[in-house]
Enzyme design. Sequence first.
Site, short mmCIF file in Angstrom:
data_model
loop_
_atom_site.label_atom_id
_atom_site.label_comp_id
_atom_site.label_asym_id
_atom_site.label_seq_id
_atom_site.Cartn_x
_atom_site.Cartn_y
_atom_site.Cartn_z
N ASP A 86 9.82 -7.61 -3.24
CA ASP A 86 8.87 -7.75 -2.51
C ASP A 86 8.52 -9.32 -3.12
O ASP A 86 8.82 -9.83 -3.76
CB ASP A 86 7.51 -6.85 -2.77
CG ASP A 86 6.72 -6.80 -2.20
OD1 ASP A 86 6.21 -7.81 -2.03
OD2 ASP A 86 6.19 -5.14 -1.60
N VAL A 146 -10.20 2.87 7.47
CA VAL A 146 -10.97 3.67 7.06
C VAL A 146 -10.75 2.86 5.70
O VAL A 146 -12.26 2.73 4.89
CB VAL A 146 -9.87 4.62 6.08
CG1 VAL A 146 -10.29 5.72 5.43
CG2 VAL A 146 -9.22 5.42 7.37
N ILE A 193 12.92 -10.38 1.73
CA ILE A 193 13.94 -10.29 2.76
C ILE A 193 14.60 -10.85 3.32
O ILE A 193 16.06 -10.53 3.88
CB ILE A 193 14.21 -9.15 3.13
CG1 ILE A 193 12.81 -8.80 4.27
CG2 ILE A 193 13.19 -7.94 2.98
CD1 ILE A 193 12.64 -7.51 5.45
N ALA A 241 9.04 -2.80 4.23
CA ALA A 241 8.52 -4.21 4.15
C ALA A 241 8.64 -5.17 5.64
O ALA A 241 9.54 -4.86 5.75
CB ALA A 241 9.43 -5.74 3.36
N LYS A 276 9.28 -3.52 15.64
CA LYS A 276 9.60 -2.69 14.55
C LYS A 276 10.97 -1.24 15.86
O LYS A 276 11.13 -0.83 15.32
CB LYS A 276 8.38 -1.32 14.80
CG LYS A 276 7.76 -1.56 13.77
CD LYS A 276 8.07 -1.73 12.36
CE LYS A 276 7.65 -2.43 11.01
NZ LYS A 276 7.91 -1.70 9.61
N PHE A 295 0.68 -1.25 0.53
CA PHE A 295 0.21 0.18 -0.20
C PHE A 295 1.19 1.28 0.04
O PHE A 295 0.89 1.91 -0.70
CB PHE A 295 -0.97 -0.21 1.26
CG PHE A 295 -1.46 1.44 1.59
CD1 PHE A 295 -1.54 2.12 0.55
CD2 PHE A 295 -1.28 1.28 3.37
CE1 PHE A 295 -2.44 3.41 1.05
CE2 PHE A 295 -2.26 2.67 3.38
CZ PHE A 295 -2.30 3.76 2.13
N ILE A 296 1.59 1.31 1.09
CA ILE A 296 2.76 2.68 1.10
C ILE A 296 3.85 2.15 0.01
O ILE A 296 3.97 3.31 -1.03
CB ILE A 296 3.57 3.22 2.26
CG1 ILE A 296 1.74 2.30 3.59
CG2 ILE A 296 3.61 4.05 2.89
CD1 ILE A 296 2.83 3.19 4.74
N TYR A 311 4.92 -6.95 17.57
CA TYR A 311 4.98 -6.26 15.97
C TYR A 311 5.50 -4.60 16.63
O TYR A 311 6.72 -4.54 15.80
CB TYR A 311 3.32 -6.16 15.63
CG TYR A 311 3.76 -4.45 14.86
CD1 TYR A 311 4.62 -5.62 13.35
CD2 TYR A 311 2.90 -3.51 15.35
CE1 TYR A 311 4.44 -4.18 12.65
CE2 TYR A 311 3.06 -2.39 14.05
CZ TYR A 311 3.90 -2.53 12.37
OH TYR A 311 3.75 -1.93 11.60
N1 LIG Z 1 -0.39 1.59 7.24
C1 LIG Z 1 -0.06 1.82 8.33
O1 LIG Z 1 -0.89 2.30 8.93
C2 LIG Z 1 1.67 1.83 8.75
C3 LIG Z 1 1.56 2.40 10.51
C4 LIG Z 1 2.36 2.36 10.74
C5 LIG Z 1 3.67 1.52 10.13
N2 LIG Z 1 3.64 0.68 9.06
C6 LIG Z 1 4.95 0.00 8.22
O2 LIG Z 1 4.74 0.81 6.69
C7 LIG Z 1 5.78 -0.43 6.06
C8 LIG Z 1 3.77 -0.47 4.62
O3 LIG Z 1 2.95 -1.26 5.22
P1 LIG Z 1 1.50 -1.55 4.70
O4 LIG Z 1 0.63 -0.56 5.19
O5 LIG Z 1 2.43 -0.12 2.60
O6 LIG Z 1 1.43 -2.79 4.57
P2 LIG Z 1 1.27 -3.35 3.63
O7 LIG Z 1 0.91 -4.58 3.69
O8 LIG Z 1 0.78 -3.03 2.09
O9 LIG Z 1 2.99 -3.60 2.77
C9 LIG Z 1 4.24 -4.13 3.29
C10 LIG Z 1 4.55 -4.81 2.34
O10 LIG Z 1 5.94 -5.64 2.33
C11 LIG Z 1 5.64 -6.82 1.71
N3 LIG Z 1 6.78 -7.94 2.86
C12 LIG Z 1 5.73 -8.47 3.79
N4 LIG Z 1 7.32 -9.07 3.69
C13 LIG Z 1 7.88 -9.25 3.34
C14 LIG Z 1 9.17 -10.74 3.12
N5 LIG Z 1 9.36 -11.07 4.73
N6 LIG Z 1 10.01 -10.00 2.43
C15 LIG Z 1 9.89 -9.40 1.08
N7 LIG Z 1 8.07 -8.26 1.17
C16 LIG Z 1 7.69 -8.68 2.34
C17 LIG Z 1 4.04 -7.30 1.46
O11 LIG Z 1 4.09 -8.12 0.01
C18 LIG Z 1 3.31 -5.99 0.71
O12 LIG Z 1 3.78 -5.42 -0.13
C19 LIG Z 1 5.38 -1.98 6.75
O13 LIG Z 1 6.60 -1.82 7.85
C20 LIG Z 1 4.41 -1.50 8.00
O14 LIG Z 1 4.20 -2.10 9.23
C21 LIG Z 1 2.17 0.64 8.51
#
Ligand SMILES: NC(=O)c1ccc[n+]([C@@H]2O[C@H](COP(=O)([O-])OP(=O)(O)OC[C@H]3O[C@@H](n4cnc5c(N)ncnc54)[C@H](O)[C@@H]3O)[C@@H](O)[C@H]2O)c1
Length: 317
Positions: A31, A194, A59, A80, A154, A11-12, A150
């Site tokens: 990814d 959301v 990763i 990731a 982090k 997503f991000i 988690y």
């Molecule tokens: N969405 C939020 O509100 C939020 C808040 C705080 C922190 N974060 C952090 O931001 C980052 C992105 O979050 P997001 O919401 O886009 O989630 P997301 O699940 O959409 O994105 C995570 C991505 O990492 C990839 N991934 C997971 N495990 C992996 C691995 N072992 N090897 C390679 N790729 C891997 C997934 O396929 C995915 O594309 C994460 O690190 C998350 O912890 C997100």
Amino acid sequence: MRALVTGGAGFIGSTLVDRLLAEGHAVDVIDDLSTGSLANLAGARSGHGHDLRVHQLDIRSPDLVDLMVRRRPEVVFHLAAQADVRVSVSRPLFDAEVNVLGTLQVLEGARAAGAARVVFAASGGTLYGEPATEEIPVREVHPHRPLSPYGVSKKAAIDYLVCYRELHEVEFCALALANVYGPRQDPHGEAGVVAIFADRVVRGEPVTVYGDGEQTRDFVFVDDVVDAFVRGAERGGGLVLNIGTGTEVSVNELAGAMGGAAGAEVQAVHAPPRPGELRRSALDPGRAGIHLGWRSWTDLQTGVAAVLDHVRSAGSV
Ligand SMILES: NC(=O)c1ccc[n+]([C@@H]2O[C@H](COP(=O)([O-])OP(=O)(O)OC[C@H]3O[C@@H](n4cnc5c(N)ncnc54)[C@H](O)[C@@H]3O)[C@@H](O)[C@H]2O)c1
């Protein structure tokens, strides 16, 4: 810049990839597509295919360091992660494998590749535990006392970033993100409220509100967050920076904003409160203002309308 984005199909991450490509940077994505999807990169691949390489790789794979050395990124955006708090509670070893050992391997890759900097997606919602009411919006000086596996994994990643900066001169910027929302967030499974609400509203179904709905979150729009990542590639070295609006929005207010944007009354079904859920949460973004020149600019109404448009055009109804 030569950028490498781990989690770039998420997503991000995919929204960050779009922004980097639009600015003319060359981008490698790593990814494993466990929660992300190539569909999130469809526009990037068709519009800027020559500047984008997508590597489907975990990763934790032993091939990661070699790949990073071959691609020689200047900046590594590390997104990731195992990003689900509830999965971390039920499977803490898996969480640590991805978020601690996986991050360590990304840092080894960054070091071996001679990358100048790692910009890290930290979690502002879990880093500070449960701050007292008078400490909200919480600042970075608040003790880091995460209450979930988690949050711990982090936080450990931040500790490794500090360590690699001292030992190996790999600079970092850690962005402690609030509750990020926007198009492409997965409404199924454990996604953000959301995305779940938007999916229901577009289907004309009631939304489920746990407890009294007066619990608050700091909802920050994904484009604003991506802007902080881009700034973090050059500024904010050696710092943890909150990326949020500083404003608390209750779940009831969110439902109201969504109804306003959809032009329809949102029906809420109440369910018992979820155990362990934070009552209130908001991050003070003042330090990011000073060090990145950043602040969020998308108001909730505008952001929620963009999410509803995305859900409608994705044809999930
Ligand atoms: N969405 C939020 O509100 C939020 C808040 C705080 C922190 N974060 C952090 O931001 C980052 C992105 O979050 P997001 O919401 O886009 O989630 P997301 O699940 O959409 O994105 C995570 C991505 O990492 C990839 N991934 C997971 N495990 C992996 C691995 N072992 N090897 C390679 N790729 C891997 C997934 O396929 C995915 O594309 C994460 O690190 C998350 O912890 C997100």
